[in-house]
Write an enzyme that holds these catalytic residues in place. Structure first.
Site, PDB file in Angstrom:
ATOM      1  N   LYS A 159       0.880  -1.179   0.000  1.00 14.89           N
ATOM      2  CA  LYS A 159       0.000   0.000   0.000  1.00 14.89           C
ATOM      3  C   LYS A 159       0.913   1.224   0.000  1.00 14.89           C
ATOM      4  O   LYS A 159       1.170   1.852   1.022  1.00 14.89           O
ATOM      5  CB  LYS A 159      -0.923  -0.027   1.223  1.00 14.89           C
ATOM      6  CG  LYS A 159      -2.139  -0.932   0.999  1.00 14.89           C
ATOM      7  CD  LYS A 159      -3.127  -0.879   2.130  1.00 14.89           C
ATOM      8  CE  LYS A 159      -4.048   0.319   2.090  1.00 14.89           C
ATOM      9  NZ  LYS A 159      -5.135   0.224   1.117  1.00 14.89           N
TER      10      LYS A 159
HETATM   11  N1  PMP Z   1      -7.083  -3.785  -3.240  1.00 13.30           N
HETATM   12  C1  PMP Z   1      -6.617  -2.538  -3.067  1.00 13.30           C
HETATM   13  C2  PMP Z   1      -5.938  -1.858  -4.201  1.00 13.30           C
HETATM   14  C3  PMP Z   1      -6.785  -1.880  -1.845  1.00 13.30           C
HETATM   15  O1  PMP Z   1      -6.331  -0.632  -1.667  1.00 13.30           O
HETATM   16  C4  PMP Z   1      -7.468  -2.538  -0.794  1.00 13.30           C
HETATM   17  C5  PMP Z   1      -7.694  -1.828   0.517  1.00 13.30           C
HETATM   18  N2  PMP Z   1      -6.631  -2.004   1.390  1.00 13.30           N
HETATM   19  C6  PMP Z   1      -7.913  -3.845  -1.011  1.00 13.30           C
HETATM   20  C7  PMP Z   1      -7.708  -4.432  -2.251  1.00 13.30           C
HETATM   21  C8  PMP Z   1      -8.587  -4.607   0.088  1.00 13.30           C
HETATM   22  O2  PMP Z   1      -7.663  -4.902   1.108  1.00 13.30           O
HETATM   23  P1  PMP Z   1      -8.131  -5.116   2.601  1.00 13.30           P
HETATM   24  O3  PMP Z   1      -9.235  -6.116   2.563  1.00 13.30           O
HETATM   25  O4  PMP Z   1      -6.912  -5.645   3.308  1.00 13.30           O
HETATM   26  O5  PMP Z   1      -8.581  -3.810   3.119  1.00 13.30           O
END
Ligand code: PMP
Length: 305
Positions: A159
């Site tokens: 991220k």
């Molecule tokens: N894909 C992307 C590009 C994201 O930014 C997120 C959010 N963090 C997710 C998927 C989902 O991840 P998570 O379930 O860990 O929040």
């Protein structure tokens, strides 16, 4: 959305919101080299609990590693406790938590060699990502004209702030087309993920989701897959094409901020009967319970504030 934390954990101490400032001559701001997480805390049976906090902290450090930074300015324990402390200090019983590592000094000349890193975390109430009715009625989506970040262009498992320009462009396009969300394809034309969510489709009782090679493997995706496997549902991680989206019986998108959201229209085509499907609702119901500590097998995922 009103992003306002009364207090922010900022560079080692908790300060009032107004005091948590950073100068504009900050290289993370200019080059997108911050790394962050999006975490949720829920009001559960015995108080407030943060869902999968340990996993989020681990991924935050992995994002730093992807940028080549192996010396974080604080330990994992400090970061873990900072998230709990900021929820407590703001007296929030349900909220969104946004921790971030960024360069405090240096990092110019497009190198992080001399960079001095620091960290802040804020927490604020954030109820529904796509508004109150979306959870029950579903959202409309479009296939984006922007491809997902390519694995040889950005490091998609992190991220990393700069990666999100891709999401911002795709989301902007969705809004310009008067729909709620964009579905991004990879460079070969297969479905990847949404702007900040992973995606699942259901066809003839079989649940499918894109393979992990290019996507951010979200913790919500992982929680959903565990539920699907525990319940012996028919499941496959596979390549998914645009026409499979159009012909799906059900589609839902998942993420920490977004939770579990049904998609009832893609590119003007109605998905299934145009209402959230039964399996989507079952998974949504499970997720609502699991994050509040009401599913015994998953209770280790909760960290009490
Ligand atoms: N894909 C992307 C590009 C994201 O930014 C997120 C959010 N963090 C997710 C998927 C989902 O991840 P998570 O379930 O860990 O929040």
């Amino acid at each position: 959305m009103n992003v306002e934390s009364k207090y922010v954990w900022h560079q080692g101490k908790i300060v009032p919101f107004e005091e948590a400032t950073i100068h504009f001559l900050n290289s993370s701001f200019h080059y997108g080299t911050g790394v962050f997480e999006g975490i949720r805390a829920y009001k559960a049976k015995n108080g407030t609990a943060i869902f999968r906090l340990k996993d989020h902290v681990d991924r935050l450090f992995e994002s730093l590693l992807l940028l080549g930074v192996d010396q974080a300015p604080y330990s994992k324990d400090v970061i873990f406790n900072s998230c709990k402390d900021i929820v407590k200090k703001n007296e929030l019983d349900e909220c969104y938590i946004r921790p971030m590592f960024y360069v405090r000094e240096g990092g110019w000349g497009l190198t992080l060699k001399d960079a001095l890193w620091d960290y802040s975390v804020a927490a604020w109430p954030w109820d529904k990502y796509h508004g109150e009715t979306a959870k029950h009625k579903g959202i409309k989506a479009k296939v984006s004209s922007f491809n997902r970040n390519h694995i040889n262009v950005s490091l998609t498992k992190g991220k990393i702030s700069g990666n999100y320009v891709n999401s911002v462009l795709a989301k902007l396009e969705a809004k310009q087309c008067h729909v709620d969300e964009s579905i991004l394809l990879d460079r070969n034309g297969f479905v990847a993920e949404c702007t900040g969510q992973n995606i699942f489709i259901i066809k003839n009782g079989k649940v499918k989701t894109p393979m992990p090679y290019l996507i951010l493997e979200g913790f919500t995706r992982d929680t959903v897959i565990q539920f699907i496997k525990n319940n012996k549902m028919n499941f496959e991680e596979c390549l998914i094409t645009r026409d499979q989206l159009y012909l799906a019986d059900e589609i839902f998108i998942v993420g920490t901020a977004n939770e579990i959201l049904p998609v009832v229209e893609v590119d003007g085509r109605t998905i299934g009967c145009g209402r959230p499907g039964a399996m989507t609702l079952e998974i949504q119901g499970f997720y609502d319970l699991v994050v509040r500590g009401e599913v015994e097998d998953f209770s280790d995922y909760l960290d009490w504030v």
